[in-house]
Design a protein around this motif. Structure first.
Motif, mmCIF file in Angstrom:
data_model
loop_
_atom_site.group_PDB
_atom_site.id
_atom_site.type_symbol
_atom_site.label_atom_id
_atom_site.label_comp_id
_atom_site.label_asym_id
_atom_site.label_seq_id
_atom_site.Cartn_x
_atom_site.Cartn_y
_atom_site.Cartn_z
ATOM 1 N N GLN A 48 0.821 -1.215 0.000
ATOM 2 C CA GLN A 48 0.000 0.000 0.000
ATOM 3 C C GLN A 48 0.858 1.269 0.000
ATOM 4 O OE1 GLN A 48 -3.226 0.175 -0.681
ATOM 5 N NE2 GLN A 48 -3.158 -2.044 -0.831
ATOM 6 N N GLN A 49 1.972 1.256 0.740
ATOM 7 C CA GLN A 49 2.885 2.404 0.741
ATOM 8 C C GLN A 49 3.414 2.666 -0.666
ATOM 9 O OE1 GLN A 49 5.936 1.329 3.566
ATOM 10 N NE2 GLN A 49 4.712 1.958 5.337
ATOM 11 N N ARG A 50 3.801 1.613 -1.357
ATOM 12 C CA ARG A 50 4.317 1.746 -2.716
ATOM 13 C C ARG A 50 3.241 2.302 -3.650
ATOM 14 N NH1 ARG A 50 7.743 -3.890 -3.518
ATOM 15 N NH2 ARG A 50 9.563 -3.238 -2.321
ATOM 16 N N LEU A 51 2.026 1.766 -3.552
ATOM 17 C CA LEU A 51 0.946 2.235 -4.426
ATOM 18 C C LEU A 51 0.583 3.689 -4.138
ATOM 19 C CD1 LEU A 51 -1.393 -0.882 -4.614
ATOM 20 C CD2 LEU A 51 0.347 -0.117 -6.250
ATOM 21 N N ASP A 52 0.655 4.096 -2.883
ATOM 22 C CA ASP A 52 0.392 5.502 -2.541
ATOM 23 C C ASP A 52 1.406 6.415 -3.226
ATOM 24 O OD1 ASP A 52 -1.776 4.799 -0.981
ATOM 25 O OD2 ASP A 52 -0.686 4.926 0.918
ATOM 26 N N ILE A 53 2.652 5.990 -3.278
ATOM 27 C CA ILE A 53 3.694 6.767 -3.957
ATOM 28 C C ILE A 53 3.419 6.797 -5.461
ATOM 29 C CG2 ILE A 53 6.150 6.818 -4.552
ATOM 30 C CD1 ILE A 53 6.635 5.646 -1.676
ATOM 31 N N CYS A 54 3.072 5.662 -6.024
ATOM 32 C CA CYS A 54 2.781 5.597 -7.462
ATOM 33 C C CYS A 54 1.601 6.492 -7.835
ATOM 34 C CB CYS A 54 2.489 4.157 -7.885
ATOM 35 S SG CYS A 54 3.939 3.079 -7.858
ATOM 36 N N ARG A 55 0.589 6.532 -6.994
ATOM 37 C CA ARG A 55 -0.589 7.360 -7.282
ATOM 38 C C ARG A 55 -0.237 8.838 -7.411
ATOM 39 N NH1 ARG A 55 -4.346 4.290 -3.585
ATOM 40 N NH2 ARG A 55 -5.675 3.188 -5.049
#
Length: 88
Positions: A48-55
């Protein structure tokens, strides 16, 4: 550009699960991620941390990274993977 109901809308900063009109298209991707071996899969928190950055990244377009062409959800799901732009 015509914005009628038949026009195609490109979704910046969306993930595949947010592209509801294409649910069948991405079903195999989600199943693949769900079935990754535990020893290579990132923890849910890290994922989820990674996806938040990608978003937040300007290179995200319709769930794909324009830097490398990957689906960000798949790249983020594997613990040893990294962002091609070194953001995570």
């Amino acid at each position: 550009m015509d914005q009628g109901k038949d026009s195609i809308r490109f979704c910046r900063r969306c993930l595949t699960r947010e592209l509801a009109d294409r649910e069948e298209t991405y079903k195999n991707l989600w199943e693949y991620i769900d079935n990754l071996d535990a020893d290579i899969k990132a923890s849910e928190e890290l994922y989820q941390q990674r996806l938040d950055i990608c978003r937040k990244c300007d290179l995200l377009l319709e769930a794909m990274c324009r830097s490398c062409g990957c689906y960000v959800e798949l790249r983020a799901a594997v613990e040893r993977n990294g962002c091609p732009c070194k953001k995570w």
